[in-house]
Design an enzyme around this catalytic site. Structure first.
Site, short mmCIF file in Angstrom:
data_model
loop_
_atom_site.label_atom_id
_atom_site.label_comp_id
_atom_site.label_asym_id
_atom_site.label_seq_id
_atom_site.Cartn_x
_atom_site.Cartn_y
_atom_site.Cartn_z
N ASN A 1 47.64 42.21 79.08
CA ASN A 1 48.60 42.08 80.18
C ASN A 1 49.79 41.23 79.76
O ASN A 1 50.95 41.57 80.02
CB ASN A 1 47.93 41.45 81.40
CG ASN A 1 47.02 42.41 82.15
OD1 ASN A 1 47.02 43.60 81.89
ND2 ASN A 1 46.26 41.88 83.08
N ARG B 1 50.64 60.35 83.96
CA ARG B 1 49.82 59.88 82.85
C ARG B 1 48.60 60.80 82.73
O ARG B 1 47.90 61.03 83.72
CB ARG B 1 49.34 58.44 83.06
CG ARG B 1 50.46 57.41 83.13
CD ARG B 1 49.90 55.99 83.14
NE ARG B 1 50.88 55.01 83.55
CZ ARG B 1 51.77 54.45 82.74
NH1 ARG B 1 51.78 54.79 81.47
NH2 ARG B 1 52.63 53.56 83.19
N ARG C 1 55.89 54.51 80.94
CA ARG C 1 55.93 53.50 79.89
C ARG C 1 54.62 53.42 79.11
O ARG C 1 53.55 53.33 79.69
CB ARG C 1 56.28 52.14 80.47
CG ARG C 1 56.49 51.06 79.41
CD ARG C 1 56.97 49.77 80.00
NE ARG C 1 58.39 49.81 80.31
CZ ARG C 1 58.91 49.65 81.52
NH1 ARG C 1 58.11 49.44 82.55
NH2 ARG C 1 60.21 49.69 81.72
N HIS D 1 57.10 59.65 90.10
CA HIS D 1 55.83 58.92 90.11
C HIS D 1 54.85 59.52 91.12
O HIS D 1 53.73 59.05 91.27
CB HIS D 1 56.09 57.45 90.43
CG HIS D 1 54.94 56.53 90.21
ND1 HIS D 1 54.27 55.91 91.25
CD2 HIS D 1 54.30 56.14 89.08
CE1 HIS D 1 53.29 55.16 90.78
NE2 HIS D 1 53.28 55.28 89.46
N TYR E 1 39.96 52.85 87.97
CA TYR E 1 40.92 52.49 89.01
C TYR E 1 40.43 53.01 90.36
O TYR E 1 39.93 54.13 90.46
CB TYR E 1 42.29 53.11 88.74
CG TYR E 1 43.03 52.58 87.54
CD1 TYR E 1 42.43 51.72 86.61
CD2 TYR E 1 44.35 52.94 87.31
CE1 TYR E 1 43.11 51.26 85.51
CE2 TYR E 1 45.05 52.48 86.20
CZ TYR E 1 44.42 51.64 85.31
OH TYR E 1 45.11 51.18 84.21
N ARG F 1 46.95 43.33 95.13
CA ARG F 1 46.25 42.98 93.89
C ARG F 1 47.08 42.07 92.99
O ARG F 1 46.58 41.11 92.43
CB ARG F 1 45.87 44.25 93.12
CG ARG F 1 45.25 43.98 91.76
CD ARG F 1 44.91 45.28 91.05
NE ARG F 1 46.05 46.12 90.82
CZ ARG F 1 46.84 46.06 89.74
NH1 ARG F 1 46.60 45.15 88.81
NH2 ARG F 1 47.86 46.88 89.60
N HIS G 1 43.90 50.05 92.99
CA HIS G 1 45.12 50.80 92.70
C HIS G 1 45.62 51.63 93.87
O HIS G 1 46.77 52.08 93.85
CB HIS G 1 44.87 51.70 91.48
CG HIS G 1 46.09 52.26 90.87
ND1 HIS G 1 46.45 53.60 90.98
CD2 HIS G 1 47.07 51.69 90.12
CE1 HIS G 1 47.57 53.81 90.32
NE2 HIS G 1 47.97 52.67 89.79
#
Length: 887
Positions: free
Chosen positions: A54, A417, A447, A477, A510, A606, A634
């Site tokens: 992270n 993704r 990314r 997204h 997730y 979160r 998530h």
């Protein structure tokens, strides 16, 4: 230091804090899981690794971006705190220098605890003679052939240090050649002086090094394993960088090695993917490939070392890398912690089980029947899947069915993704190869997944899919899939909307919600959405969906305003949100306004929360809580109202400015009462957590783990509870399915029995009828035989008299003819009598009844495989009748 100590600034809002510092506080909560003794040891080690990765990404993206902003002449101020980029960078480095010692302490505790279980991470100083000998042999065979050492002098310039790669840096003596014993001479004043430097001859040194060399560098060979298992009890190992470090004197044998260290450079990775796209006709995918090559050459933003650098090395490295001392970090923790995820496989199964979480597998959704087509079931009712408690396999199966269904016309999907090995992607490719119209919108700017998306987009194109790349100014997204098929009632749209990615790997880690519906209105909106994507049109022309960048933020503010109005009227009201981060200032201001109006606001966040709750006069009615556990929270939920009047929306968008204004996102309502209740129960379960739930306080810090539990109360872990609930639902569904199967088998057996009883009754009736008919036939035959006997008797009597008369005449003649005539008369009488008897027997014989053979009994198969009917065997009447009825 308090979490928001550095956020106060002239022009700042009292109930807001800086997003970067809030993120660092979040990452500290991740590290706290590594220190939590209730977490299994190997899981604690993995949390330390997550903290490291992270922080690595944070420096690459956020610190990199701020570094770029700090170079601009016109300062861009933080909208929440009024801090300049330079001030934010200073605050970030100050906070990180506090986090590094916390990481060191946590790692030391976990390392010591693992050693007690036989898993020992050794350093060079910890090795015994046996291990040193083993490592020397191993290094010579498996490492030395791949080393690429480099010296630095006027003819060997400072090399490019790759982002995130480890290097052993070697401080060499200015002298050329191995170190010689020092000689001490007495000067005239009696003071000791150093001997003159001696340049070794060829006879004195095996190799002759270059002059002016003070530094050597050893990159880590990529072909070598990172973890090297050593001999000894249990699992003892050393990391590759330390094994390479031990070879320094051998590699640089022509120089004098003063000391070594392990270093790592972090570089800016915040790229502008749109740069240069207007001036070139280059294919966008090729443009992204070129952009990615630039990432590794961007400016450094951080330098790490395992031990303090000498003044000479530090000065040289900072100059070469363009860094300041505050950007250097020293830690005894391995500089690359990615190795932790693979060590569990090296442990015995029993030890591994004791040091890890009890494994669980996502369950097949209890609301779906495995035996029936998914497409039929979602056509009948809406479905809401909860990952990873429930498996993504059901959605993948839906795509497989669509790929093979002749009635399916097209499949359209957005892909942000994907897993490197994706069953979902393979199903879409199969659909294209089967002649379906498959449209895939790939976001190549996801990314750190850019390369993977580029590879998949090429495969999709090769399979015949229509591949598009979305908008120039907005990342797509959204998570949406639309299956269109032709039915007898017209076109049908089956739409799937998700809060998370179509990635089978992360779907097991997730928490996300996946909604599948055949609703016509949503289907029309989905079709309109993909039309707009293909035309690169940011539209708000939707009936039921909220689509950013034009709709989601205004709709959220509209929903908050409605609750404010209810509060002013004294009516029940409330707001609740579940999101990854809250950074958008307009939404934060509106939530504060709702709090001031008396609207209770509950926020499950979160990560980043720029909104600070509990600030008197501003956010008194706001509660912000966070869960960091074994699964990554998530899913995104927006809630307006309370009780039965609550309106619930799911979304792919966090409450962040980038999601609201710079991305194409989708939010959608949950209108089915049962599914809405499912979402509300899920949210409530999260809020009841006392093991992982922590509350954000007005000073920017969080409550400690377990602080929300009542004294003496057992800790409640919501994620573990939801895992068990999913397993329980699946077990109940499997049990119900087994009961249904057993009931169906019982009903089938009973039906067969009933049919057999009915058949037996019919057989018995037919048999009785046949028996009565046979008796009647026998009686008829007997009557006819009796009549025939009477006729035969009369005939015999008449024939007897004629025979007697003839015999008298013949006797008279015989008397004249003698003895021979008498014999002839006797011979003629015998045939006549025999003929009469034969006629009588022929009339009395009954006529046989013919019957059709329906099912003849067979012998057991012979060795030749041929079945032969027994000779002179006929099936019984009842067998033939039964066979006929059964047929």
């Amino acid at each position: 230091m308090k979490a928001n100590e550095s956020t106060t600034h002239i022009g700042s809002t009292p109930y807001m804090q800086n997003r970067e510092l809030s993120w660092l506080t979040f990452n500290k909560r991740v590290l706290d899981q590594g220190a939590d003794e209730t977490v299994p040891l190997l899981e604690r080690l993995n949390f330390i690794s997550i903290f490291w990765s992270n922080l690595q990404e944070f420096f690459m993206v956020r610190v990199g971006s701020l570094t770029d902003l700090s170079l601009l002449k016109k300062q861009v101020l933080d909208s929440k705190t009024g801090m300049t980029p330079a001030e934010q960078l200073t605050a970030i480095h100050k906070r990180c220098h506090e986090l590094y010692p916390a990481q060191e302490q946590t790692y030391a505790e976990v390392r010591q605890a693992l050693a007690a279980h036989g898993m020992r991470h050794l350093r060079p100083a910890d090795l015994n003679d046996e291990q040193r000998a083993f490592l020397a042999d191993y290094t010579a065979a498996n490492i030395m052939p791949f080393l690429s050492p480099q010296i630095i002098n006027s003819r060997h310039p400072f090399p490019h240090l790759e982002n995130g790669s480890l290097y052993v840096i070697v401080r060499l003596n200015e002298e050329v050649g191995p170190k010689k014993p020092k000689k001490k001479d007495k000067a005239k004043d009696g003071k000791t002086v150093k001997a003159a430097k001696i340049h070794p001859s060829a006879e004195e040194s095996e190799n002759l090094g270059a002059e002016g060399v003070t530094v050597g560098i050893l990159p880590m060979p990529r072909q070598c394993a990172r973890v090297i298992k050593l001999p000894g009890e249990g699992f003892q190992f050393i990391l590759l960088e330390h094994a390479v470090e031990m070879t320094a004197e051998q590699v640089f044998s022509m120089y004098t090695v003063k000391h070594t260290n392990v270093i790592c450079v972090t570089r800016n990775a915040d790229l502008d993917a749109t740069e240069g796209t207007d001036e070139s006709d280059e294919d966008y995918r090729e443009h992204m490939k070129r952009i990615l090559k630039r990432r590794g050459r961007l400016a450094p933003v951080r330098l790490e070392s395992e031990r303090p650098l000498s003044s000479v090395l530090q000065k040289m490295l900072l100059k070469r890398l363009g860094l300041k001392p505050i950007q250097t970090y020293v830690t005894s923790v391995p500089l690359d912690m990615s190795w932790t995820w693979g060590v569990a496989s090296s442990l015995p199964e029993k030890t591994r089980a004791a040091l890890t979480n009890t494994p669980f597998s996502p369950q097949w959704p209890a609301c779906l029947d495995r035996r029936r087509p998914i497409m039929d079931q979602v056509s009948e009712r809406e479905v809401l899947l909860s990952y990873p408690y429930e498996s993504m396999d059901a959605f993948v199966q839906l795509l497989r069915e669509a790929a093979a269904d002749p009635s399916v016309i097209s499949i359209k999907i957005t892909l942000y993704r994907l897993a490197r090995q994706s069953h979902l992607a393979e199903a879409l490719i199969a659909a294209a190869e089967n002649g379906k119209q498959v449209t895939a919108l790939f976001e190549l700017r996801a990314r750190f997944d850019e390369s993977n998306n580029i590879e998949w987009s090429q495969r999709f194109e090769e399979a015949g899919c229509n591949v598009i790349y979305g908008f120039r100014d907005f990342k797509v997204h959204s998570k949406i899939c639309c299956i269109t098929r032709q039915t007898e009632h017209g076109l049908q749209h089956i739409t799937q909307l998700g809060t998370g990615n179509y990635n089978e790997k992360t779907a097991k880690l997730y928490t996300d919600l996946s909604f599948i519906t055949a609703d016509d209105t949503i289907g029309r909106d989905a079709t309109e959405f993909f039309r707009n994507m293909q035309l690169e049109n940011a539209s708000d022309n939707y009936d039921i969906l909220w689509v950013a960048p034009l709709q989601i933020k205004p709709k959220i503010i509209e929903g908050i305003d409605a609750q404010i109005e209810l509060a002013r009227q004294g009516k029940p009201c409330g707001l609740f949100f579940k999101t990854n981060s809250v950074t958008d200032k307009e939404i934060i201001v509106k939530i504060a306004e709702a709090s001031q109006a008396g609207v209770p606001v509950t926020m499950l966040v979160r990560g980043i929360s720029c909104l600070v709750p509990g600030v008197p006069g501003y956010t008194d009615n706001v509660r912000v809580v966070s869960i960091v556990g074994r699964l990554l929270e998530h899913s995104r939920i927006y809630g307006f109202g309370v009780g039965d009047n609550a309106r619930v929306y799911l979304s792919s968008a966090d409450l962040m400015t980038r999601n609201m204004e710079k991305r194409v996102e989708i939010a959608w309502p949950i209108l089915d009462d049962a599914l809405r209740e499912q979402v509300l129960q899920y949210f409530d379960t999260c809020l009841r957590d006392t093991a992982k739930l922590r509350e954000l306080l007005p000073d920017g810090s969080y409550t400690k783990l377990g602080a929300l539990a009542e004294p003496g109360q057992a800790l409640f872990d919501s994620q573990n509870a939801l895992i068990k609930e999913a397993q329980k639902r699946r077990a109940h569904a499997a049990e119900a399915e087994a009961q249904r199967s057993a009931k169906a088998r019982f009903q089938l057996t009973e039906r067969h029995r009933t049919e057999m009883r009915q058949a037996e009754v019919r057989v018995e009736a037919i048999a009785l009828e046949a028996e009565a008919a046979a008796k009647a036939a026998e009686a008829d035959v007997a009557a006819r035989n009796a009549n025939s006997s009477k006729v035969a008797s009369a005939s015999v009597s008449a024939d007897g008299k004629a025979g007697a008369h003839a015999a008298t005449q013949q006797a008279a003649s015989a008397s004249a003819q003698g003895a021979s005539g008498s014999q002839g008369a006797n011979s003629a009488a015998k045939p006549a009598a025999a003929g009469a008897a034969g006629a009588s027997q022929q009339v009395a014989k009954p006529t046989p009844v013919k019957a059709h053979v329906l099912n003849e009994p067979m012998q057991a198969p012979s060795h030749s495989g041929i079945q032969v009917r027994p000779r002179n065997s006929k099936p019984r009447l009842i067998s033939r009748i039964l066979a006929k009825i059964i047929r």
